[in-house]
Write an enzyme that holds these catalytic residues in place. Structure first.
Site, short mmCIF file in Angstrom:
data_model
loop_
_atom_site.label_atom_id
_atom_site.label_comp_id
_atom_site.label_asym_id
_atom_site.label_seq_id
_atom_site.Cartn_x
_atom_site.Cartn_y
_atom_site.Cartn_z
N ASN A 69 53.01 17.59 -10.72
CA ASN A 69 51.69 18.16 -10.50
C ASN A 69 51.13 17.74 -9.15
OD1 ASN A 69 48.90 16.60 -10.63
ND2 ASN A 69 50.37 15.37 -11.80
N SER B 175 46.67 8.30 -7.36
CA SER B 175 47.17 9.66 -7.39
C SER B 175 47.79 10.01 -6.04
CB SER B 175 46.04 10.65 -7.70
OG SER B 175 46.49 11.98 -7.50
N THR C 188 45.74 13.39 -3.58
CA THR C 188 44.57 13.39 -2.69
C THR C 188 44.97 12.63 -1.44
OG1 THR C 188 42.95 13.52 -4.49
CG2 THR C 188 42.18 12.61 -2.40
N ASN D 112 50.61 5.46 -12.68
CA ASN D 112 50.38 6.86 -12.39
C ASN D 112 51.72 7.57 -12.19
OD1 ASN D 112 48.97 9.28 -11.54
ND2 ASN D 112 47.32 7.99 -10.77
#
Length: 342
Positions: free
Chosen positions: A115, A179, A182, A250
């Site tokens: 993703n 993440s 970003t 993550n």
């Protein structure tokens, strides 16, 4: 076996014919409708097995990881399904659409997802309004981040805005600095940057505790793509700042486990079975370095009950799932809870 457990294998082939993001959106909406109609029945096997962690009582040790319910729309439904905790978000100060589509991809051969969503969310205030009305026994965590156009030198301000907004409605707050979707976010994991961020958040947490008369634990979610020196540096900061908990881990930008797959070159974070081994290694390393009173939540690669047991043996006090739920459905909730009974 509950109705929803038996129904998922029938529904799954149809869902997998849809674009991955459309299927995700449809699933969340159907969960909400099913709950409103009283169709959801907990898949928890036998009586609940409460866990006391960070001063909170979790109905059981299994949580839903951030990313599944970005807008806090279906908290009650996930709790009704059997999750002991639901982590919503990631939420940012201002609403943002996220990265261009397509941005979510399935890799069924590897029980994995890639993703690059980019923190698409309705903004922290929208989620807070929904959580003010929540009615669930599940512990609710709020995962917070910075807006994509906020430079790193101003990131502390974004996280403080979210912390203040979420404090009254959250059972715990998770700080997402890991993440890969970003730009520059993972730079906040550098020792100096993370020390500045956590110090500011811990100071504000103390102020908010006095204002609201309650302690809301503050956790940090870290990446699996950390080397030994980075892990040691982060652990040092977490110990110094007395962080309340760490979520490990993550998604990964590493592609070795899916080398040769047609989607291997897609930009974004890889989750699911391929991240399990590295996630467990990072989890175990932090458990050895962190103070005993700092608990770890293990997430990354749980697609079976045995995977969850492995996380607990590596040092996790609680576990979370996301990608595994896509492939296994509600049956995974039952299997994990059966395997990790105290």
């Amino acid at each position: 076996m509950t109705l929803i457990e038996s129904f998922y294998p029938v529904l799954k082939p149809w869902l997998f014919r849809l674009d991955a993001e459309r299927a995700h959106t449809f699933t969340v909406k159907m969960m909400i409708i099913a709950h409103r109609l009283g169709m959801l029945k907990s898949v928890v096997p036998g009586p609940q097995q409460p866990r006391s962690v960070m001063g909170l009582t979790f109905p059981n040790a299994l949580g839903l990881a951030a990313g599944m319910d970005k807008s806090a729309s279906a908290v009650e439904a996930w709790g009704a399904l059997g999750f002991g905790a639901v982590e919503v978000g990631t939420l940012t100060p201002r609403p943002q659409p996220g990265n261009p589509k397509p941005r979510l991809f399935r890799l069924p051969e590897h029980e994995a997802l890639i993703n690059r969503m980019g923190f698409n969310n309705p903004g922290i205030q929208s989620a807070v309004k929904k959580l003010q009305q929540r009615r669930t026994k599940a512990v609710v965590g709020v995962n917070i981040g910075k807006n994509f156009d906020t430079p790193n030198e101003d990131a502390v301000s974004d996280y403080l805005i979210c912390l203040k907004a979420a404090y009254s409605v959250a059972d715990y707050i998770a700080v997402n600095i890991s993440s890969p979707n970003t730009k520059g976010l993972r730079d906040l994991q550098a020792e100096g940057a993370v020390r500045e961020l956590i110090s500011a958040l811990k100071k504000e947490q103390a102020v908010l505790q006095q204002e609201h008369g309650k302690q809301v634990p503050l956790l940090v979610k870290i990446a699996p793509d950390l080397n030994e020196m980075q892990i040691e540096a982060l652990a040092r900061v977490f110990n110094e700042q007395s962080i309340d908990g760490v979520i490990a881990t993550n998604t990964t930008i590493e592609r070795t486990a899916i080398k040769g797959h047609r989607l291997a070159n897609e930009t974004g974070g890889l989750s699911g079975a391929p991240v399990r081994e590295r996630s467990n290694q990072v989890l175990q390393a932090f458990r050895m370095l962190l103070k005993e009173q700092i608990p770890l939540i293990g997430v990354g690669g749980i697609v079976s009950g045995a995977d969850a047991v492995e996380k607990m043996k590596a040092g996790a006090a609680l576990v979370q799932v996301y990608s595994g739920l896509v492939y296994r459905g509600p049956g995974l909730v039952r299997e994990v809870l059966e395997k990790i009974k105290p």
